[in-house]
Design a protein around this motif. Structure first.
Motif: not given
Length: 87
Positions: A43-47, A69-80
């Motif tokens: 499971y992957l989640e970007v918040t 996955i592409t993530v931006g500044a001040n986001q959070y990424i959760k890896l399970n």
């Protein structure tokens, strides 16, 4: 629990971030990353914040294998059940 401002900055081990939650721009740089399952369903989640609320989710996915996955500044990424590979 401790405030993010007091948490130790996470660093990859052998260019790999283990499962957990990371703040983009603090623990990892913004950009594109490869996410690899450690076996079975992952499971992957970007918040947009660290609250864990349904309305905070930008994107999420249950997957097997690998994906990017592409993530931006001040986001959070959760890896399970998966790891994030840095360059």
């Amino acid at each position: 629990m401790i405030p993010v401002s007091k948490a130790e900055v996470q660093k990859p081990q052998n260019n790999v971030y283990p499962e957990g939650m990371y703040k983009v721009g603090r623990d990892i740089a913004p950009g594109e990353y490869k996410v690899v399952s450690t076996g079975g369903d992952s499971y992957l989640e970007v918040t947009k914040d660290s609250t864990g609320g349904f309305n905070s989710i930008i994107t999420n996915d249950n997957f097997q294998g690998e994906k990017y996955i592409t993530v931006g500044a001040n986001q959070y990424i959760k890896l399970n059940g998966c790891v994030l590979k840095s360059k």
